[in-house]
Design an enzyme around this catalytic site. Structure first.
Site, PDB file in Angstrom:
ATOM      1  N   PHE A 127      -1.253   1.864  -0.020  1.00  0.00           N
ATOM      2  CA  PHE A 127      -2.094   1.354  -1.101  1.00  0.00           C
ATOM      3  C   PHE A 127      -3.500   1.118  -0.533  1.00  0.00           C
ATOM      4  O   PHE A 127      -3.647   0.589   0.554  1.00  0.00           O
ATOM      5  CB  PHE A 127      -1.496   0.056  -1.640  1.00  0.00           C
ATOM      6  CG  PHE A 127      -2.148  -0.433  -2.902  1.00  0.00           C
ATOM      7  CD1 PHE A 127      -1.792   0.101  -4.129  1.00  0.00           C
ATOM      8  CD2 PHE A 127      -3.110  -1.425  -2.856  1.00  0.00           C
ATOM      9  CE1 PHE A 127      -2.388  -0.358  -5.298  1.00  0.00           C
ATOM     10  CE2 PHE A 127      -3.715  -1.885  -4.026  1.00  0.00           C
ATOM     11  CZ  PHE A 127      -3.353  -1.348  -5.244  1.00  0.00           C
ATOM     12  N   ASP A 199       4.809  -5.274   3.293  1.00  0.00           N
ATOM     13  CA  ASP A 199       4.164  -5.486   2.001  1.00  0.00           C
ATOM     14  C   ASP A 199       5.220  -5.223   0.923  1.00  0.00           C
ATOM     15  O   ASP A 199       5.702  -4.101   0.783  1.00  0.00           O
ATOM     16  CB  ASP A 199       2.977  -4.517   1.863  1.00  0.00           C
ATOM     17  CG  ASP A 199       2.233  -4.706   0.546  1.00  0.00           C
ATOM     18  OD1 ASP A 199       2.874  -5.114  -0.443  1.00  0.00           O
ATOM     19  OD2 ASP A 199       1.025  -4.423   0.504  1.00  0.00           O
ATOM     20  N   TYR A 224       2.248 -10.733  -9.635  1.00  0.00           N
ATOM     21  CA  TYR A 224       1.944 -10.343 -11.021  1.00  0.00           C
ATOM     22  C   TYR A 224       2.627  -9.048 -11.430  1.00  0.00           C
ATOM     23  O   TYR A 224       2.464  -8.598 -12.554  1.00  0.00           O
ATOM     24  CB  TYR A 224       0.429 -10.256 -11.268  1.00  0.00           C
ATOM     25  CG  TYR A 224      -0.332  -9.412 -10.280  1.00  0.00           C
ATOM     26  CD1 TYR A 224      -0.317  -8.033 -10.357  1.00  0.00           C
ATOM     27  CD2 TYR A 224      -1.066 -10.005  -9.263  1.00  0.00           C
ATOM     28  CE1 TYR A 224      -1.008  -7.255  -9.448  1.00  0.00           C
ATOM     29  CE2 TYR A 224      -1.770  -9.242  -8.342  1.00  0.00           C
ATOM     30  CZ  TYR A 224      -1.739  -7.862  -8.440  1.00  0.00           C
ATOM     31  OH  TYR A 224      -2.412  -7.108  -7.525  1.00  0.00           O
ATOM     32  N   LYS A 225       3.375  -8.418 -10.503  1.00  0.00           N
ATOM     33  CA  LYS A 225       4.085  -7.198 -10.873  1.00  0.00           C
ATOM     34  C   LYS A 225       5.495  -7.584 -11.345  1.00  0.00           C
ATOM     35  O   LYS A 225       5.652  -8.112 -12.426  1.00  0.00           O
ATOM     36  CB  LYS A 225       4.071  -6.226  -9.691  1.00  0.00           C
ATOM     37  CG  LYS A 225       2.648  -5.706  -9.435  1.00  0.00           C
ATOM     38  CD  LYS A 225       2.505  -4.884  -8.175  1.00  0.00           C
ATOM     39  CE  LYS A 225       1.051  -4.440  -8.010  1.00  0.00           C
ATOM     40  NZ  LYS A 225       0.719  -3.998  -6.648  1.00  0.00           N
ATOM     41  N   ARG A 373       3.245   7.362 -13.606  1.00  0.00           N
ATOM     42  CA  ARG A 373       4.158   6.348 -13.048  1.00  0.00           C
ATOM     43  C   ARG A 373       4.823   5.560 -14.163  1.00  0.00           C
ATOM     44  O   ARG A 373       4.162   5.103 -15.096  1.00  0.00           O
ATOM     45  CB  ARG A 373       3.387   5.342 -12.188  1.00  0.00           C
ATOM     46  CG  ARG A 373       3.114   5.766 -10.794  1.00  0.00           C
ATOM     47  CD  ARG A 373       2.694   4.593  -9.924  1.00  0.00           C
ATOM     48  NE  ARG A 373       1.922   3.572 -10.634  1.00  0.00           N
ATOM     49  CZ  ARG A 373       1.521   2.449 -10.072  1.00  0.00           C
ATOM     50  NH1 ARG A 373       1.849   2.157  -8.827  1.00  0.00           N
ATOM     51  NH2 ARG A 373       0.808   1.562 -10.748  1.00  0.00           N
TER      52      ARG A 373
END
Ligand SMILES: *Cc1c(COP(=O)(O)O)cnc(C)c1O
Length: 414
Positions: A127, A199, A224-225, A373
């Site tokens: 990422f 991560d 927040y995911k 995605r």
């Protein structure tokens, strides 16, 4: 998988032990939300919890709420709620700051634990913020260098040696959705004498995780995911207890001080996990996370994982059956055991197709250069949702609706 029918899909939902969770999430009408891997939806408990925090704790309690409403302790309180989700015994997790900031802190803490070792390892396809922060960690330190997995085909064995201080890797790849072997990789990294930082942005809350059992050194992840903490909600940090007392991170603010209210002239880190704190936190945002974690309290992540594998398998099967002639490729591992909870497809017109899907209420997202995605969160996505999402995809492809000019216009956030 034998060809699924609507009846067989409904039978799976009827037998779903997690079915009742769906009612606890706010969802706009006619929306199939397959983007919980970017921003989880709101639990219905959040507005009331936040209203109470604003009206009573801030409005009436004012400064006394730092003590009386537990504001000061919230980073640890939320860390305790995350413990079972992360497989972490008490006292090893705090919630504070953003993932990017926490990557910086853990990288520096890892480097400080391995003095004389000048190399950071991370993945070239990682990422972006993880890559950028490793660059930042090297700023002003010409002695440090970085090795990237995947660069010139380099694998872990090719990059590990006595010079490596820290290895930072994603447990689930944000693009492909590939799930990596946490225990095995951690052991290999530690056998080379390096500190392992995981991560977990794309696995915490959706894949059973066992940080303690895997002997992980440090880990970070966003909330927040799949943890549904709300836009920009704070990130968490895990540090194994064996490292407590030895945590040195450069954002040495007063919240991480051993005696914050002694107002001493010099920094003295708190011996435990609080050494990773820096300064005052957005308490109201933490209240939203608190409410969403309460909904997840006691959820069986093995059940979540089983359903997640069923949902992603079903999606792949249906896309390949119903949209076979439209040129979609599978970018995620086909084997569900090697996949997190997302499915990435490729298509050269992926951007417009995703926009056309969103216009029909099927929310996924697009990642450069050609990746569609779709995240499948078992607490609020049913098998029938997957069935309906693929039916809408087929309809968009059959009728060519994605070719409308408005779907080609790129927005700032994709
Ligand atoms: C989502 C995500 C982040 C987010 O970082 P922020 O600081 O919260 O913006 C970082 N790393 C990975 C792998 C992610 O998926």
């Amino acid at each position: 998988m034998t060809a699924p029918s609507l009846a067989s899909v409904r039978a799976l939902d009827a037998a779903d032990p997690l079915a009742a969770f769906k009612a606890q999430f706010e969802m706009p009408e006619s929306t199939i939300y397959l983007d919980g891997n970017s921003l989880g939806p709101m639990t219905k408990s959040v507005p009331e919890e936040m209203a109470r925090a604003v009206r009573e704790e801030w409005g009436q309690g004012l400064i006394s709420s730092w003590n009386a409403a537990g504001w000061w302790e919230l980073p640890l309180t939320l860390g305790r709620k995350l413990g079972p989700i992360l497989g972490a015994a008490d006292g090893q997790v705090v919630v504070s700051d953003s993932t990017s900031v926490n990557i910086y802190k853990t990288l520096q803490a890892g480097l400080a634990m391995r003095p004389g070792r000048p190399v950071i390892v991370t993945e070239g396809g990682g990422f972006p913020t993880d890559l950028y922060i490793t660059e930042g960690a090297m700023q002003g330190r010409p002695d440090l260098s970085r090795r990237l997995l995947g660069e010139n085909g380099a694998d872990l064995d090719a990059v590990l040696d006595d010079d490596v201080a820290v290895v930072l890797l994603s447990h689930v790849d944000y693009r492909t959705g590939e799930l990596f072997d946490m225990a095995g990789i951690t052991a290999r990294v530690q056998a080379a004498g390096a500190i392992m930082i995981w991560d977990l942005c794309h696995s915490a809350g959706i894949v059973p995780v066992a940080l303690d059992a895997c002997n992980v050194d440090l880990a970070i992840g966003c909330t927040y995911k799949y943890l549904n903490g709300g836009p920009g909600s704070q990130s968490w940090i895990y540090a194994a207890e064996r490292h407590h007392g030895n945590i040195r991170q450069p954002l040495s603010g007063w919240w991480g001080h051993a005696a914050p209210f002694a107002f001493e002239q010099s920094y003295r880190p708190e011996p435990g996990i609080k050494a990773f704190l820096c300064g005052s936190q957005a308490i109201l945002s933490m209240r939203a996370l608190s409410a969403s974690l309460d909904v997840m309290d006691g959820v069986d992540l093995n059940q979540v994982r089983t359903k997640s594998m069923q949902l992603t398998d079903l999606f792949i099967t249906l896309v390949e059956q119903k949209c076979a002639e439209y040129g979609f490729g599978l970018f995620s591992p086909r084997d569900a055991a090697r996949r997190g909870s997302q499915v990435a497809l490729t298509h050269e017109d992926g951007y417009a197709i995703v926009q056309a899907l969103i216009a029909r209420g099927v929310v996924g997202d697009f990642r450069m250069p050609n990746i569609l995605r779709f995240g499948f969160a078992p607490l609020y996505i049913s098998h029938e949702d997957v069935w309906n999402a693929v039916a809408i995809l087929k309809d968009i492809m059959d009728g060519g609706a994605w070719r409308a000019p408005e779907f080609a216009v790129r927005a700032a956030v994709t």
